[in-house]
Write a protein that holds these residues in place. Structure first.
Motif, mmCIF file in Angstrom:
data_model
loop_
_atom_site.group_PDB
_atom_site.id
_atom_site.type_symbol
_atom_site.label_atom_id
_atom_site.label_comp_id
_atom_site.label_asym_id
_atom_site.label_seq_id
_atom_site.Cartn_x
_atom_site.Cartn_y
_atom_site.Cartn_z
ATOM 1 N N TYR A 153 71.772 20.516 130.331
ATOM 2 C CA TYR A 153 72.280 21.729 129.686
ATOM 3 C C TYR A 153 71.807 22.978 130.412
ATOM 4 C CZ TYR A 153 73.479 18.957 125.553
ATOM 5 O OH TYR A 153 74.025 18.040 124.700
ATOM 6 N N TYR A 154 72.688 23.985 130.446
ATOM 7 C CA TYR A 154 72.268 25.328 130.838
ATOM 8 C C TYR A 154 71.396 25.855 129.712
ATOM 9 C CZ TYR A 154 76.026 25.737 134.364
ATOM 10 O OH TYR A 154 76.842 25.583 135.445
ATOM 11 N N LEU A 210 63.016 20.275 134.019
ATOM 12 C CA LEU A 210 63.827 21.223 134.762
ATOM 13 C C LEU A 210 64.540 20.488 135.893
ATOM 14 C CD1 LEU A 210 64.640 24.192 135.296
ATOM 15 C CD2 LEU A 210 62.600 24.374 136.728
ATOM 16 N N ALA A 211 65.865 20.583 135.942
ATOM 17 C CA ALA A 211 66.646 19.890 136.967
ATOM 18 C C ALA A 211 67.108 20.840 138.067
ATOM 19 C CB ALA A 211 67.859 19.204 136.330
ATOM 20 N N ILE A 216 76.585 22.745 127.791
ATOM 21 C CA ILE A 216 76.605 21.521 128.597
ATOM 22 C C ILE A 216 76.832 21.848 130.070
ATOM 23 C CG2 ILE A 216 77.841 19.369 129.059
ATOM 24 C CD1 ILE A 216 78.489 19.255 126.064
ATOM 25 N N TYR A 217 75.966 21.318 130.915
ATOM 26 C CA TYR A 217 76.139 21.398 132.370
ATOM 27 C C TYR A 217 76.872 20.145 132.838
ATOM 28 C CZ TYR A 217 74.991 21.461 137.337
ATOM 29 O OH TYR A 217 75.063 21.427 138.697
ATOM 30 N N ASP A 218 76.335 18.977 132.478
ATOM 31 C CA ASP A 218 77.042 17.715 132.702
ATOM 32 C C ASP A 218 76.519 16.648 131.753
ATOM 33 O OD1 ASP A 218 74.660 16.838 133.893
ATOM 34 O OD2 ASP A 218 75.495 16.639 135.886
ATOM 35 N N TYR A 219 77.296 15.589 131.616
ATOM 36 C CA TYR A 219 77.035 14.523 130.654
ATOM 37 C C TYR A 219 77.426 13.227 131.346
ATOM 38 C CZ TYR A 219 77.370 12.262 126.033
ATOM 39 O OH TYR A 219 77.200 11.457 124.950
ATOM 40 N N ASP A 242 68.855 28.364 134.133
ATOM 41 C CA ASP A 242 68.262 27.093 134.543
ATOM 42 C C ASP A 242 69.020 25.937 133.895
ATOM 43 O OD1 ASP A 242 66.250 28.455 135.911
ATOM 44 O OD2 ASP A 242 64.867 28.384 134.213
ATOM 45 N N VAL A 243 68.961 24.765 134.529
ATOM 46 C CA VAL A 243 69.568 23.552 133.978
ATOM 47 C C VAL A 243 68.443 22.575 133.682
ATOM 48 C CG1 VAL A 243 71.116 21.612 134.413
ATOM 49 C CG2 VAL A 243 71.727 23.901 135.239
ATOM 50 N N TYR A 244 68.418 22.070 132.442
ATOM 51 C CA TYR A 244 67.396 21.113 132.016
ATOM 52 C C TYR A 244 68.016 19.763 131.698
ATOM 53 C CZ TYR A 244 63.924 24.793 131.606
ATOM 54 O OH TYR A 244 63.049 25.810 131.872
#
Length: 102
Positions: free
Chosen positions: A74-75, A24-25, A84-87, A34-36
């Motif tokens: 990812y969300y 969990l980020a 995708i949240y970020d890459y 949540d963003v993982y």
């Protein structure tokens, strides 16, 4: 993790393989999920060789993230498709160094 060392040849070699599992980020609030951070695999190498009659010189080579694994977040929420949240592609890192011991 594995290593090889030869005092007579003045050689040290270390190879490590690390895995960070999914974690969990960012905790989602309200409608935001949540963003993982997804699992990340890293293969690293460090090799060094002592040089000179008194072995006062040392040459080293380092390579990090040899597999060129990317960091992805990812969300994620219940009953929905991950988005995708970020890459981030941090790339491979290579370094050469020479040192002298007094």
């Amino acid at each position: 993790f594995t290593s090889f060392s030869s005092d007579s040849a003045g050689i040290d070699i270390n190879i490590s393989y690390n895995v960070q599992g999914k974690r969990l980020a960012i905790i989602g609030i309200g409608l935001l999920p949540d963003v993982y951070e997804q699992s990340f695999h890293s293969l690293n190498l460090k090799a060094s060789k002592k040089l000179g009659k008194k072995e006062q010189w040392k040459a080293s080579f380092t390579a990090q993230n040899i597999l060129n694994n990317k960091k992805r977040r990812y969300y994620e929420s219940y009953n929905s498709t991950s988005q995708i949240y970020d890459y981030f592609n941090e790339g491979r890192t290579f370094a050469l160094s020479i040192g002298y011991t007094l």
